[in-house]
Design a protein around this motif. Structure first.
Motif, PDB file in Angstrom:
ATOM      1  N   SER A 167      71.485 -71.412 -18.995  1.00 37.58           N
ATOM      2  CA  SER A 167      72.049 -72.553 -17.510  1.00 37.58           C
ATOM      3  C   SER A 167      73.742 -72.785 -17.333  1.00 37.58           C
ATOM      4  O   SER A 167      73.842 -73.406 -18.499  1.00 37.58           O
ATOM      5  CB  SER A 167      71.560 -73.884 -17.153  1.00 37.58           C
ATOM      6  OG  SER A 167      72.128 -74.506 -17.826  1.00 37.58           O
ATOM      7  N   LEU A 168      74.143 -72.390 -16.638  1.00 35.22           N
ATOM      8  CA  LEU A 168      75.780 -72.509 -16.310  1.00 35.22           C
ATOM      9  C   LEU A 168      76.313 -73.902 -15.519  1.00 35.22           C
ATOM     10  O   LEU A 168      76.708 -74.052 -15.295  1.00 35.22           O
ATOM     11  CB  LEU A 168      76.302 -71.050 -16.050  1.00 35.22           C
ATOM     12  CG  LEU A 168      76.324 -70.236 -16.766  1.00 35.22           C
ATOM     13  CD1 LEU A 168      76.623 -68.514 -15.892  1.00 35.22           C
ATOM     14  CD2 LEU A 168      76.739 -70.477 -18.237  1.00 35.22           C
ATOM     15  N   LYS A 169      75.004 -74.211 -15.048  1.00 36.51           N
ATOM     16  CA  LYS A 169      74.996 -75.146 -13.854  1.00 36.51           C
ATOM     17  C   LYS A 169      73.968 -75.973 -13.413  1.00 36.51           C
ATOM     18  O   LYS A 169      72.617 -75.738 -14.235  1.00 36.51           O
ATOM     19  CB  LYS A 169      75.314 -74.878 -12.145  1.00 36.51           C
ATOM     20  CG  LYS A 169      77.545 -73.649 -12.050  1.00 36.51           C
ATOM     21  CD  LYS A 169      76.778 -72.904 -11.018  1.00 36.51           C
ATOM     22  CE  LYS A 169      78.109 -72.163 -11.341  1.00 36.51           C
ATOM     23  NZ  LYS A 169      78.462 -71.769  -9.331  1.00 36.51           N
ATOM     24  N   ASP A 170      73.891 -77.219 -13.216  1.00 36.19           N
ATOM     25  CA  ASP A 170      72.610 -77.731 -12.710  1.00 36.19           C
ATOM     26  C   ASP A 170      71.790 -76.655 -11.449  1.00 36.19           C
ATOM     27  O   ASP A 170      72.505 -76.812 -10.528  1.00 36.19           O
ATOM     28  CB  ASP A 170      73.456 -79.321 -12.063  1.00 36.19           C
ATOM     29  CG  ASP A 170      73.420 -79.802 -13.445  1.00 36.19           C
ATOM     30  OD1 ASP A 170      73.156 -79.531 -14.138  1.00 36.19           O
ATOM     31  OD2 ASP A 170      74.142 -81.634 -13.003  1.00 36.19           O
ATOM     32  N   ILE A 171      71.290 -76.860 -11.350  1.00 39.19           N
ATOM     33  CA  ILE A 171      70.259 -76.130 -10.794  1.00 39.19           C
ATOM     34  C   ILE A 171      69.307 -77.207 -10.203  1.00 39.19           C
ATOM     35  O   ILE A 171      68.183 -77.978 -11.057  1.00 39.19           O
ATOM     36  CB  ILE A 171      70.026 -74.892 -10.919  1.00 39.19           C
ATOM     37  CG1 ILE A 171      70.333 -73.584 -11.978  1.00 39.19           C
ATOM     38  CG2 ILE A 171      68.721 -74.427 -10.314  1.00 39.19           C
ATOM     39  CD1 ILE A 171      69.908 -72.903 -12.728  1.00 39.19           C
ATOM     40  N   PRO A 172      69.528 -77.611  -8.786  1.00 43.74           N
ATOM     41  CA  PRO A 172      67.890 -78.494  -8.215  1.00 43.74           C
ATOM     42  C   PRO A 172      66.482 -77.762  -8.623  1.00 43.74           C
ATOM     43  O   PRO A 172      66.549 -76.272  -8.619  1.00 43.74           O
ATOM     44  CB  PRO A 172      68.359 -78.639  -7.127  1.00 43.74           C
ATOM     45  CG  PRO A 172      70.038 -78.476  -6.768  1.00 43.74           C
ATOM     46  CD  PRO A 172      69.921 -77.360  -7.678  1.00 43.74           C
ATOM     47  N   ILE A 184      66.819 -77.575 -13.184  1.00 45.39           N
ATOM     48  CA  ILE A 184      67.392 -77.061 -14.886  1.00 45.39           C
ATOM     49  C   ILE A 184      68.782 -78.264 -14.689  1.00 45.39           C
ATOM     50  O   ILE A 184      69.441 -77.909 -13.695  1.00 45.39           O
ATOM     51  CB  ILE A 184      67.453 -75.657 -14.777  1.00 45.39           C
ATOM     52  CG1 ILE A 184      66.005 -75.287 -14.628  1.00 45.39           C
ATOM     53  CG2 ILE A 184      68.120 -74.942 -16.063  1.00 45.39           C
ATOM     54  CD1 ILE A 184      66.499 -73.470 -14.574  1.00 45.39           C
ATOM     55  N   HIS A 185      69.508 -78.227 -15.688  1.00 44.72           N
ATOM     56  CA  HIS A 185      70.464 -78.836 -15.919  1.00 44.72           C
ATOM     57  C   HIS A 185      71.559 -78.364 -16.952  1.00 44.72           C
ATOM     58  O   HIS A 185      71.156 -77.160 -17.163  1.00 44.72           O
ATOM     59  CB  HIS A 185      70.587 -80.346 -17.248  1.00 44.72           C
ATOM     60  CG  HIS A 185      69.405 -81.090 -16.760  1.00 44.72           C
ATOM     61  ND1 HIS A 185      70.004 -82.307 -15.224  1.00 44.72           N
ATOM     62  CD2 HIS A 185      68.290 -81.507 -16.237  1.00 44.72           C
ATOM     63  CE1 HIS A 185      68.982 -82.745 -14.236  1.00 44.72           C
ATOM     64  NE2 HIS A 185      68.302 -82.757 -15.914  1.00 44.72           N
ATOM     65  N   GLU A 186      72.873 -78.474 -16.213  1.00 44.77           N
ATOM     66  CA  GLU A 186      73.818 -77.104 -17.371  1.00 44.77           C
ATOM     67  C   GLU A 186      73.802 -77.067 -19.036  1.00 44.77           C
ATOM     68  O   GLU A 186      73.707 -78.265 -19.038  1.00 44.77           O
ATOM     69  CB  GLU A 186      75.641 -78.381 -16.464  1.00 44.77           C
ATOM     70  CG  GLU A 186      76.736 -76.948 -17.096  1.00 44.77           C
ATOM     71  CD  GLU A 186      78.040 -77.618 -16.957  1.00 44.77           C
ATOM     72  OE1 GLU A 186      78.618 -77.212 -17.126  1.00 44.77           O
ATOM     73  OE2 GLU A 186      78.047 -77.998 -15.947  1.00 44.77           O
ATOM     74  N   GLU A 187      73.359 -76.487 -19.435  1.00 39.62           N
ATOM     75  CA  GLU A 187      73.635 -76.249 -20.770  1.00 39.62           C
ATOM     76  C   GLU A 187      72.611 -75.920 -21.553  1.00 39.62           C
ATOM     77  O   GLU A 187      72.334 -76.045 -22.788  1.00 39.62           O
ATOM     78  CB  GLU A 187      74.385 -76.925 -21.640  1.00 39.62           C
ATOM     79  CG  GLU A 187      76.428 -76.628 -21.114  1.00 39.62           C
ATOM     80  CD  GLU A 187      76.680 -75.062 -21.577  1.00 39.62           C
ATOM     81  OE1 GLU A 187      76.123 -74.631 -22.720  1.00 39.62           O
ATOM     82  OE2 GLU A 187      77.261 -74.591 -20.899  1.00 39.62           O
ATOM     83  N   LYS A 202      71.470 -62.426 -12.091  1.00 36.13           N
ATOM     84  CA  LYS A 202      72.279 -62.632 -11.427  1.00 36.13           C
ATOM     85  C   LYS A 202      73.352 -63.012 -10.031  1.00 36.13           C
ATOM     86  O   LYS A 202      74.701 -62.520  -9.378  1.00 36.13           O
ATOM     87  CB  LYS A 202      71.537 -61.672 -10.764  1.00 36.13           C
ATOM     88  CG  LYS A 202      71.507 -60.537  -9.214  1.00 36.13           C
ATOM     89  CD  LYS A 202      70.875 -59.686  -9.147  1.00 36.13           C
ATOM     90  CE  LYS A 202      71.918 -58.171  -7.192  1.00 36.13           C
ATOM     91  NZ  LYS A 202      71.132 -58.116  -6.431  1.00 36.13           N
ATOM     92  N   SER A 203      72.511 -64.860 -10.139  1.00 36.57           N
ATOM     93  CA  SER A 203      73.558 -65.364  -8.983  1.00 36.57           C
ATOM     94  C   SER A 203      74.705 -65.832 -10.102  1.00 36.57           C
ATOM     95  O   SER A 203      75.057 -66.555  -9.437  1.00 36.57           O
ATOM     96  CB  SER A 203      72.630 -66.361  -8.554  1.00 36.57           C
ATOM     97  OG  SER A 203      71.534 -65.555  -7.742  1.00 36.57           O
ATOM     98  N   GLY A 204      74.893 -66.153 -11.181  1.00 34.38           N
ATOM     99  CA  GLY A 204      75.969 -66.162 -12.155  1.00 34.38           C
ATOM    100  C   GLY A 204      75.124 -67.791 -11.931  1.00 34.38           C
ATOM    101  O   GLY A 204      76.580 -68.415 -12.828  1.00 34.38           O
ATOM    102  N   LEU A 205      74.639 -67.940 -12.434  1.00 38.42           N
ATOM    103  CA  LEU A 205      74.187 -69.570 -12.183  1.00 38.42           C
ATOM    104  C   LEU A 205      73.380 -69.899 -14.065  1.00 38.42           C
ATOM    105  O   LEU A 205      73.264 -70.351 -14.660  1.00 38.42           O
ATOM    106  CB  LEU A 205      72.351 -69.801 -12.094  1.00 38.42           C
ATOM    107  CG  LEU A 205      72.941 -70.287  -9.862  1.00 38.42           C
ATOM    108  CD1 LEU A 205      71.630 -70.116  -9.202  1.00 38.42           C
ATOM    109  CD2 LEU A 205      74.049 -71.315 -10.173  1.00 38.42           C
ATOM    110  N   ALA A 206      73.358 -68.703 -14.641  1.00 39.38           N
ATOM    111  CA  ALA A 206      72.294 -68.568 -15.905  1.00 39.38           C
ATOM    112  C   ALA A 206      72.819 -66.872 -17.204  1.00 39.38           C
ATOM    113  O   ALA A 206      73.427 -66.279 -16.188  1.00 39.38           O
ATOM    114  CB  ALA A 206      70.603 -68.059 -15.868  1.00 39.38           C
ATOM    115  N   ILE A 207      73.118 -67.093 -18.139  1.00 32.62           N
ATOM    116  CA  ILE A 207      73.306 -66.714 -19.018  1.00 32.62           C
ATOM    117  C   ILE A 207      71.916 -65.692 -20.405  1.00 32.62           C
ATOM    118  O   ILE A 207      71.513 -67.266 -20.545  1.00 32.62           O
ATOM    119  CB  ILE A 207      74.746 -66.288 -20.054  1.00 32.62           C
ATOM    120  CG1 ILE A 207      76.323 -67.352 -19.122  1.00 32.62           C
ATOM    121  CG2 ILE A 207      74.979 -65.488 -20.974  1.00 32.62           C
ATOM    122  CD1 ILE A 207      77.084 -67.260 -20.115  1.00 32.62           C
TER     123      ILE A 207
END
Length: 220
Positions: A167-172, A184-187, A202-207
């Protein structure tokens, strides 16, 4: 401040599982009280009755204040643990508000020093919990993917229908395509249903990650 008041404070603390309300400068007052006793003790003859009574009062004050402090510290640690605990079903925003609310409600029962300690303990517990969960998630993800790794050296492996991602960002909290809830939390290194993972990527929230020769690498 005197020995009788210290006894009363300790009795109240021992008779209840919750923190009892005390004056904000309690410890400063206790310190000033004991310093005053020490000063008086130094001004009287050592073998006098007054010296004996002052010395006895000072020893009692030190003993009672120590017991009082230890009793309250135990309750503060328990309060910090309860405050830092977030319900799995709650969204991150609601959990954060609930934690702040708990701290606010406890403020009246604490001295200034105790409240500062409580805030620091809560942050330490939250940080420690997140680190442990992150390690557990990484280990779980590794075992799930490594368990299906092809024996052929260098071959990239993925589990069918499941995607490994970072994950690239915190996700509620959200509902995955498999019907399960995720926070999900960042990293975080996480395993997700392929459809859900594609949406986050696709949304740029994860790799997307793959396992290559025993190491997690970003999918080119």
């Amino acid at each position: 401040m005197d020995v009788s008041l210290l006894k009363d404070l300790l009795d109240r603390e021992r008779s209840s599982s919750s923190l009892q309300r005390v004056e904000k400068d309690l410890y400063a007052n206790i310190g000033a009280y004991m310093k005053n006793l020490e000063k008086k003790l130094a001004e009287v003859p050592k073998e006098s009755k007054k010296s004996f009574f002052l010395d006895d009062e000072l020893k009692s004050a030190k003993k009672l204040s120590k017991f009082l402090f230890e009793k309250r510290i135990g309750k503060i640690i328990n309060t910090a643990a309860r405050t830092a605990k977030a319900e799995k079903a709650e969204k991150a925003e609601k959990a954060e508000k609930a934690e702040k609310g708990d701290l606010t409600s406890d403020r009246d029962a604490l001295t200034r020093e105790e409240y500062e300690m409580l805030e620091k303990l809560v942050e330490m517990i939250k940080c420690g919990r997140e680190n442990i969960l992150k390690i557990m998630n990484e280990e779980k993800a590794y075992k799930m993917v490594a368990g299906s790794k092809d024996k052929k050296k260098g071959k990239k492996m993925e589990m069918k229908g499941i995607c490994l991602a970072r994950s690239l960002k915190d996700i509620p909290e959200f509902m995955g395509s498999n019907g399960e809830s995720y926070i999900i939390h960042e990293e975080d290194i996480i395993t997700l249903p392929e459809e859900t993972a594609k949406m986050l990527i696709k949304s740029g929230l994860a790799i997307k990650l793959i396992l290559n020769e025993g190491d997690f690498v970003e999918d080119a």
